[in-house]
Scaffold this active site. Structure first.
Site, mmCIF file in Angstrom:
data_model
loop_
_atom_site.group_PDB
_atom_site.id
_atom_site.type_symbol
_atom_site.label_atom_id
_atom_site.label_comp_id
_atom_site.label_asym_id
_atom_site.label_seq_id
_atom_site.Cartn_x
_atom_site.Cartn_y
_atom_site.Cartn_z
ATOM 1 N N ASP A 8 5.531 -13.390 -6.305
ATOM 2 C CA ASP A 8 4.821 -12.862 -7.476
ATOM 3 C C ASP A 8 4.477 -13.957 -8.488
ATOM 4 O OD1 ASP A 8 4.924 -10.248 -6.536
ATOM 5 O OD2 ASP A 8 6.825 -9.808 -7.525
ATOM 6 N N LYS A 30 7.161 -11.057 0.883
ATOM 7 C CA LYS A 30 6.430 -9.916 0.314
ATOM 8 C C LYS A 30 5.212 -10.392 -0.477
ATOM 9 C CE LYS A 30 7.359 -7.215 -3.441
ATOM 10 N NZ LYS A 30 6.178 -6.597 -4.037
ATOM 11 N N ASP A 59 2.639 -5.469 0.251
ATOM 12 C CA ASP A 59 3.053 -4.376 -0.644
ATOM 13 C C ASP A 59 1.881 -3.948 -1.529
ATOM 14 O OD1 ASP A 59 4.637 -2.586 -2.036
ATOM 15 O OD2 ASP A 59 5.477 -4.115 -3.368
ATOM 16 N N LEU A 60 0.945 -3.211 -0.932
ATOM 17 C CA LEU A 60 -0.236 -2.791 -1.704
ATOM 18 C C LEU A 60 -0.098 -1.368 -2.229
ATOM 19 C CD1 LEU A 60 -3.198 -4.333 0.339
ATOM 20 C CD2 LEU A 60 -1.886 -5.333 -1.520
ATOM 21 N N LYS A 61 0.930 -0.660 -1.813
ATOM 22 C CA LYS A 61 1.194 0.711 -2.292
ATOM 23 C C LYS A 61 -0.083 1.551 -2.279
ATOM 24 C CE LYS A 61 4.999 -0.740 -5.287
ATOM 25 N NZ LYS A 61 4.781 -2.183 -5.392
ATOM 26 N N ASP A 64 -4.673 6.945 -1.635
ATOM 27 C CA ASP A 64 -6.085 7.322 -1.584
ATOM 28 C C ASP A 64 -6.225 8.545 -0.684
ATOM 29 O OD1 ASP A 64 -8.988 7.090 -1.705
ATOM 30 O OD2 ASP A 64 -8.656 4.994 -2.232
ATOM 31 N N ILE A 65 -7.453 8.900 -0.352
ATOM 32 C CA ILE A 65 -7.645 10.034 0.549
ATOM 33 C C ILE A 65 -7.259 9.599 1.965
ATOM 34 C CG2 ILE A 65 -9.409 11.146 -0.877
ATOM 35 C CD1 ILE A 65 -11.533 9.955 1.049
ATOM 36 N N PRO A 66 -6.860 10.563 2.817
ATOM 37 C CA PRO A 66 -6.343 10.204 4.145
ATOM 38 C C PRO A 66 -7.236 9.248 4.925
ATOM 39 C CG PRO A 66 -6.002 12.538 3.734
ATOM 40 C CD PRO A 66 -6.790 12.031 2.572
ATOM 41 N N ASN A 67 -8.542 9.502 4.956
ATOM 42 C CA ASN A 67 -9.425 8.661 5.763
ATOM 43 C C ASN A 67 -9.447 7.214 5.268
ATOM 44 O OD1 ASN A 67 -11.415 8.470 7.933
ATOM 45 N ND2 ASN A 67 -12.807 7.970 6.250
ATOM 46 N N THR A 118 10.782 1.842 -9.075
ATOM 47 C CA THR A 118 12.077 1.539 -9.706
ATOM 48 C C THR A 118 11.932 1.190 -11.191
ATOM 49 O OG1 THR A 118 11.811 -0.631 -8.688
ATOM 50 C CG2 THR A 118 13.416 0.839 -7.692
ATOM 51 N N ARG A 178 19.308 -7.198 -8.333
ATOM 52 C CA ARG A 178 19.757 -8.365 -9.080
ATOM 53 C C ARG A 178 21.030 -8.797 -8.363
ATOM 54 N NH1 ARG A 178 15.374 -8.168 -9.859
ATOM 55 N NH2 ARG A 178 14.182 -7.969 -11.776
ATOM 56 N N GLN A 187 12.800 -3.776 -14.838
ATOM 57 C CA GLN A 187 13.357 -2.806 -13.893
ATOM 58 C C GLN A 187 14.427 -1.974 -14.586
ATOM 59 O OE1 GLN A 187 11.947 -2.412 -11.132
ATOM 60 N NE2 GLN A 187 11.642 -4.282 -9.934
ATOM 61 N N ARG A 208 12.129 -12.105 -9.047
ATOM 62 C CA ARG A 208 12.492 -13.037 -10.120
ATOM 63 C C ARG A 208 13.827 -13.753 -9.950
ATOM 64 N NH1 ARG A 208 10.374 -8.730 -14.442
ATOM 65 N NH2 ARG A 208 10.858 -7.437 -12.617
HETATM 66 O O1 C5P Z 1 11.160 -9.609 -9.762
HETATM 67 P P1 C5P Z 1 11.735 -8.387 -9.109
HETATM 68 O O2 C5P Z 1 12.898 -8.708 -8.186
HETATM 69 O O3 C5P Z 1 12.030 -7.285 -10.088
HETATM 70 O O4 C5P Z 1 10.532 -7.903 -8.164
HETATM 71 C C1 C5P Z 1 10.545 -6.716 -7.468
HETATM 72 C C2 C5P Z 1 9.328 -6.643 -6.595
HETATM 73 O O5 C5P Z 1 9.368 -5.410 -5.914
HETATM 74 C C3 C5P Z 1 7.994 -6.689 -7.366
HETATM 75 O O6 C5P Z 1 7.066 -7.394 -6.545
HETATM 76 C C4 C5P Z 1 7.579 -5.229 -7.493
HETATM 77 O O7 C5P Z 1 6.187 -5.038 -7.454
HETATM 78 C C5 C5P Z 1 8.205 -4.631 -6.212
HETATM 79 N N1 C5P Z 1 8.527 -3.205 -6.256
HETATM 80 C C6 C5P Z 1 9.356 -2.642 -7.205
HETATM 81 N N2 C5P Z 1 9.603 -1.284 -7.201
HETATM 82 C C7 C5P Z 1 9.075 -0.508 -6.262
HETATM 83 C C8 C5P Z 1 8.256 -1.076 -5.273
HETATM 84 C C9 C5P Z 1 8.019 -2.447 -5.288
HETATM 85 O O8 C5P Z 1 9.873 -3.352 -8.047
HETATM 86 N N3 C5P Z 1 9.370 0.783 -6.223
#
Ligand code: C5P
Length: 227
Positions: A8, A30, A59-61, A64-67, A118, A178, A187, A208
């Site tokens: 990140d 990631k 990790d693009l989460k 959108d619509i199914p198609n 989270t 952490r 978080q 981080r």
């Molecule tokens: O820096 P940190 O350890 O908090 O980063 C967590 C990573 O996990 C970030 O890239 C964040 O986008 C991702 N993430 C998250 N919570 C989610 C899904 C992904 O923190 N539910």
């Protein structure tokens, strides 16, 4: 349990430099929205050129619509991605379409459904979903399971409950780690390495605490020794 290192950082140069220091480690990498929007597919190739064995978690989460979700998975599979995220709240139909499509691919990425971010606490979650966070996470997980998705993204506080309800083969991926009690930043529901083990998490995501450390590879090594 496997370690996913979140790339990140603000530039591809910094992310790749971080990875150079981790090139001999058995890690998942990631790639999140920030990196992918900025650096795109060439970034994936750059990662593979540092170590072709790095597993890539995109990790693009998707929501959108199914198609559109299915079409996105088709493109994702073409660029050698090993795991991808979608939102469980995109619904049963979207998840099922994605899961069924993944089954037709010769090298399908694992598909993980995000339950509750989270960064949500109970209050913030309720404002959007009008439901109790714990209950909703389990409901999302059950829906994802029924749709044929490989697992869910959740916090360590829900992972064990999900395993108990849906079995240990249904994967959990837990961010907000952490490892040794570092600063939680934005978080809200953070957990240590010990919590993650106790929660039977399959994948932990650490951003981080690794990339902001003075010696990122030492932190990553210490995590790997402890999982
Ligand atoms: O820096 P940190 O350890 O908090 O980063 C967590 C990573 O996990 C970030 O890239 C964040 O986008 C991702 N993430 C998250 N919570 C989610 C899904 C992904 O923190 N539910």
């Amino acid at each position: 349990m496997e370690l996913c290192v979140a790339l990140d950082l603000p530039s591809s140069y910094e992310n790749l430099k971080l990875l150079e220091g981790l090139k001999n480690e058995n890690i998942w990498v990631k790639v999140g929205l920030r990196s992918f929007i900025r650096d795109g597919r060439t970034f994936i190739e750059d990662i593979k050129s540092i170590n072709p064995n790095f597993k890539i978690f995109l990790d693009l989460k998707l929501y959108d619509i199914p198609n559109t979700m299915k079409d996105s998975l088709e493109e994702i599979a073409k660029i050698g991605i090993d795991m991808v995220t979608i939102h469980a709240s995109s619904g049963y139909e979207a998840m099922e379409v994605v899961a069924n499509y993944a089954k037709t691919l010769s090298k399908a990425p694992l598909v993980m459904a995000v339950t509750a971010l989270t960064s949500f606490n109970q209050e913030g979650f309720c404002e959007i979903y009008h439901n109790d966070l714990d209950k909703s996470v389990l409901e999302f997980a059950k829906l994802a399971y029924k749709a044929g998705i490989n697992g869910v993204v959740c916090s360590c506080f829900e992972s064990k409950m999900i395993k108990e309800n849906l079995g240990k083969d249904f994967l959990t991926l837990t961010p907000a780690i952490r490892p040794f009690g570092e600063d939680s930043g934005d978080q809200k529901r953070v957990a240590t390495l010990e919590d993650a083990k106790e929660a039977m998490s399959d994948f932990i995501v650490v951003g981080r605490p690794i990339y902001k450390a003075e010696n990122p590879s030492a932190v990553a090594k210490r995590i790997l020794e402890n999982i």
